[in-house]
Design a protein around this motif. Structure first.
Motif, PDB file in Angstrom:
ATOM      1  N   ARG A  27       3.664   9.719   2.474  1.00  0.00           N
ATOM      2  CA  ARG A  27       2.485   9.633   3.332  1.00  0.00           C
ATOM      3  C   ARG A  27       1.530  10.788   3.034  1.00  0.00           C
ATOM      4  O   ARG A  27       1.947  11.941   2.911  1.00  0.00           O
ATOM      5  CB  ARG A  27       2.918   9.674   4.802  1.00  0.00           C
ATOM      6  CG  ARG A  27       1.767   9.499   5.805  1.00  0.00           C
ATOM      7  CD  ARG A  27       2.303   9.612   7.216  1.00  0.00           C
ATOM      8  NE  ARG A  27       3.189   8.500   7.528  1.00  0.00           N
ATOM      9  CZ  ARG A  27       2.796   7.339   8.043  1.00  0.00           C
ATOM     10  NH1 ARG A  27       1.504   7.136   8.284  1.00  0.00           N
ATOM     11  NH2 ARG A  27       3.667   6.391   8.319  1.00  0.00           N
ATOM     12  N   HIS A  42      -0.239  10.993   0.266  1.00  0.00           N
ATOM     13  CA  HIS A  42      -0.383  11.147  -1.177  1.00  0.00           C
ATOM     14  C   HIS A  42      -0.930   9.883  -1.838  1.00  0.00           C
ATOM     15  O   HIS A  42      -0.740   9.672  -3.032  1.00  0.00           O
ATOM     16  CB  HIS A  42       0.964  11.534  -1.808  1.00  0.00           C
ATOM     17  CG  HIS A  42       1.406  12.920  -1.490  1.00  0.00           C
ATOM     18  ND1 HIS A  42       1.923  13.262  -0.256  1.00  0.00           N
ATOM     19  CD2 HIS A  42       1.389  14.064  -2.232  1.00  0.00           C
ATOM     20  CE1 HIS A  42       2.227  14.550  -0.253  1.00  0.00           C
ATOM     21  NE2 HIS A  42       1.908  15.064  -1.432  1.00  0.00           N
ATOM     22  N   TYR A  43      -1.571   9.040  -1.069  1.00  0.00           N
ATOM     23  CA  TYR A  43      -2.199   7.847  -1.632  1.00  0.00           C
ATOM     24  C   TYR A  43      -3.408   7.468  -0.790  1.00  0.00           C
ATOM     25  O   TYR A  43      -3.530   7.864   0.373  1.00  0.00           O
ATOM     26  CB  TYR A  43      -1.211   6.680  -1.699  1.00  0.00           C
ATOM     27  CG  TYR A  43      -0.629   6.259  -0.355  1.00  0.00           C
ATOM     28  CD1 TYR A  43      -1.272   5.326   0.457  1.00  0.00           C
ATOM     29  CD2 TYR A  43       0.582   6.787   0.084  1.00  0.00           C
ATOM     30  CE1 TYR A  43      -0.745   4.941   1.674  1.00  0.00           C
ATOM     31  CE2 TYR A  43       1.127   6.409   1.298  1.00  0.00           C
ATOM     32  CZ  TYR A  43       0.456   5.478   2.089  1.00  0.00           C
ATOM     33  OH  TYR A  43       0.989   5.103   3.291  1.00  0.00           O
ATOM     34  N   VAL A  60      -5.603   5.234   1.445  1.00  0.00           N
ATOM     35  CA  VAL A  60      -5.357   4.179   2.430  1.00  0.00           C
ATOM     36  C   VAL A  60      -6.553   3.230   2.443  1.00  0.00           C
ATOM     37  O   VAL A  60      -7.608   3.545   2.992  1.00  0.00           O
ATOM     38  CB  VAL A  60      -5.133   4.773   3.836  1.00  0.00           C
ATOM     39  CG1 VAL A  60      -4.911   3.654   4.849  1.00  0.00           C
ATOM     40  CG2 VAL A  60      -3.953   5.734   3.818  1.00  0.00           C
ATOM     41  N   GLN A  71       0.834  -1.202   0.000  1.00  0.00           N
ATOM     42  CA  GLN A  71       0.000   0.000   0.000  1.00  0.00           C
ATOM     43  C   GLN A  71       0.875   1.260   0.000  1.00  0.00           C
ATOM     44  O   GLN A  71       1.801   1.383   0.782  1.00  0.00           O
ATOM     45  CB  GLN A  71      -0.900  -0.006   1.231  1.00  0.00           C
ATOM     46  CG  GLN A  71      -1.856   1.155   1.320  1.00  0.00           C
ATOM     47  CD  GLN A  71      -2.892   0.957   2.409  1.00  0.00           C
ATOM     48  OE1 GLN A  71      -4.078   0.871   2.164  1.00  0.00           O
ATOM     49  NE2 GLN A  71      -2.436   0.865   3.656  1.00  0.00           N
ATOM     50  N   GLY A  72       0.573   2.187  -0.919  1.00  0.00           N
ATOM     51  CA  GLY A  72       1.341   3.425  -0.986  1.00  0.00           C
ATOM     52  C   GLY A  72       2.757   3.228  -1.446  1.00  0.00           C
ATOM     53  O   GLY A  72       3.666   3.963  -1.026  1.00  0.00           O
ATOM     54  N   GLU A  79       9.166   7.114   1.046  1.00  0.00           N
ATOM     55  CA  GLU A  79       8.278   6.728   2.141  1.00  0.00           C
ATOM     56  C   GLU A  79       8.890   6.950   3.521  1.00  0.00           C
ATOM     57  O   GLU A  79       8.207   6.826   4.538  1.00  0.00           O
ATOM     58  CB  GLU A  79       7.867   5.261   1.982  1.00  0.00           C
ATOM     59  CG  GLU A  79       7.195   4.956   0.640  1.00  0.00           C
ATOM     60  CD  GLU A  79       6.983   3.472   0.418  1.00  0.00           C
ATOM     61  OE1 GLU A  79       6.336   2.827   1.269  1.00  0.00           O
ATOM     62  OE2 GLU A  79       7.464   2.949  -0.606  1.00  0.00           O
ATOM     63  N   LYS A 116       5.248   6.173  -2.610  1.00  0.00           N
ATOM     64  CA  LYS A 116       4.501   7.413  -2.482  1.00  0.00           C
ATOM     65  C   LYS A 116       4.638   7.939  -1.055  1.00  0.00           C
ATOM     66  O   LYS A 116       4.655   7.163  -0.102  1.00  0.00           O
ATOM     67  CB  LYS A 116       3.025   7.207  -2.814  1.00  0.00           C
ATOM     68  CG  LYS A 116       2.772   6.840  -4.280  1.00  0.00           C
ATOM     69  CD  LYS A 116       1.298   6.647  -4.538  1.00  0.00           C
ATOM     70  CE  LYS A 116       1.054   6.253  -5.993  1.00  0.00           C
ATOM     71  NZ  LYS A 116      -0.394   6.033  -6.268  1.00  0.00           N
TER      72      LYS A 116
END
Length: 325
Positions: A54, A56-57, A59, A48-49, A280, A52
């Motif tokens: 934190r 900016h995606y 959840v 997940q993510g 990240e 990218k």
């Protein structure tokens, strides 16, 4: 099942106990069936993510319990056992070698001194060596397991979606596109992951068990003695293994160029670690930590518990057979 096979090469004698490999594999299979749902959740959260920052995606999985809810609601409860077949094969091959070969080393007194105490560095070497063998042989199954576990409905999908219909279909697709080499893509990361976690797991288990045995606080050969030794050892495994677990998952699941067979996101372990850190941050290496803890703890406990339980029963069976004969 042979108790011993002696391979002779000049003056060297190598004793391989195939029963130890089988018992280690069977113990891991028993554990894997119960902990696979947490492995699926761990894989989803780790992807997940990806690359990218934190915030900016989207959840999809806030934590382990929310992930269970999301998967059950949007897919089904059965989806929590995605990748079970290759996971079982991987557990059997990898942990069969890891536990079995380590036990062979222990049987040969390679991990202990003349007083029966565990020698730390020898135990580390044996743990790492057995982990490397098992991880390499089981790597194709780990590859397909990761692909199947990450597959999900599009609105909650994370990471690259490989779209395999089954384990055999996955093997066929990868082999046709990238040949036999493609089935071992990511194996170096897996070897690193298992070497770190496996050496700590087996060494801590043996050390704790020996310590408790010397103190005579509990019967270390009982089920609760094995359980306690396993639980204490699992705490060290989770902290040390999670960053390597994240890197391994990313390398296995990344999209691959069908012509060259090269990963499209990462060139290898160092490149993967640098990109995760830059995008990240340090916390990126601990994505899925909660799922890893909830899974690795019980998996460590159950794997070693079933392994020791099966060994105890099997040795008792051999003793009875010897008495009758």
């Amino acid at each position: 099942m042979d108790q011993k096979r002696i391979l002779m090469n000049g003056s060297n004698h190598l004793m391989i106990q195939w029963d130890e490999l089988m018992l280690g594999g069977l113990g891991a299979i028993c554990a894997g069936f119960f902990t696979n749902p947490l492995d699926v959740i761990k894989t989803r959260i780790q992807l997940q993510g990806e690359l990218k920052a934190r915030g900016h995606y989207t959840v999809h999985y806030r934590n382990v319990f929310h992930a269970f809810y999301q998967m059950a609601r949007n897919e089904s409860f059965i989806s929590l056992q995605k990748g079970l077949v290759p996971a079982i094969w991987y557990q059997f091959i990898m942990n069969g070698c890891r536990f079995g070969l380590y036990q062979v080393c222990d049987n040969l007194r390679l991990t202990r001194n003349e007083h029966g105490d565990v020698i730390f560095y020898r135990s580390i070497i044996c743990g790492v060596g057995s982990g490397i063998v098992g991880s390499f042989l089981g790597s194709p199954f780990y590859l397909i397991k990761t692909h199947l576990q990450s597959q999900s409905e599009s609105h909650i999908a994370v990471g690259h979606q490989h779209k395999h219909s089954s384990m055999t279909a996955g093997f066929r697709t990868i082999f046709v596109q990238n040949g036999i080499k493609g089935l071992w893509r990511g194996s170096v990361a897996s070897i690193t992951r298992v070497s770190v976690g496996g050496s700590i797991q087996l060494t801590s288990f043996a050390t704790v068990k020996t310590f408790l045995d010397k103190k005579n606080w509990i019967d270390v050969n009982s089920w609760y003695g094995t359980l306690l030794s396993s639980m204490i050892g699992s705490c060290f495994v989770v902290v040390s293994m999670t960053p390597f677990d994240v890197v391994s998952t990313r390398l296995y699941n990344q999209p691959v160029d069908p012509k060259t067979g090269r990963g499209q996101l990462y060139r290898g372990i160092p490149d993967c670690m640098i990109k995760i850190f830059r995008t990240e941050g340090i916390l990126g290496f601990y994505k899925g930590f909660g799922a890893s803890f909830l899974r690795l703890g019980p998996h460590t406990v159950l794997s070693i518990f079933f392994w020791q339980l099966l060994r105890k029963e099997y040795l008792l069976y051999l003793k009875q057979e010897q008495t009758l004969s």
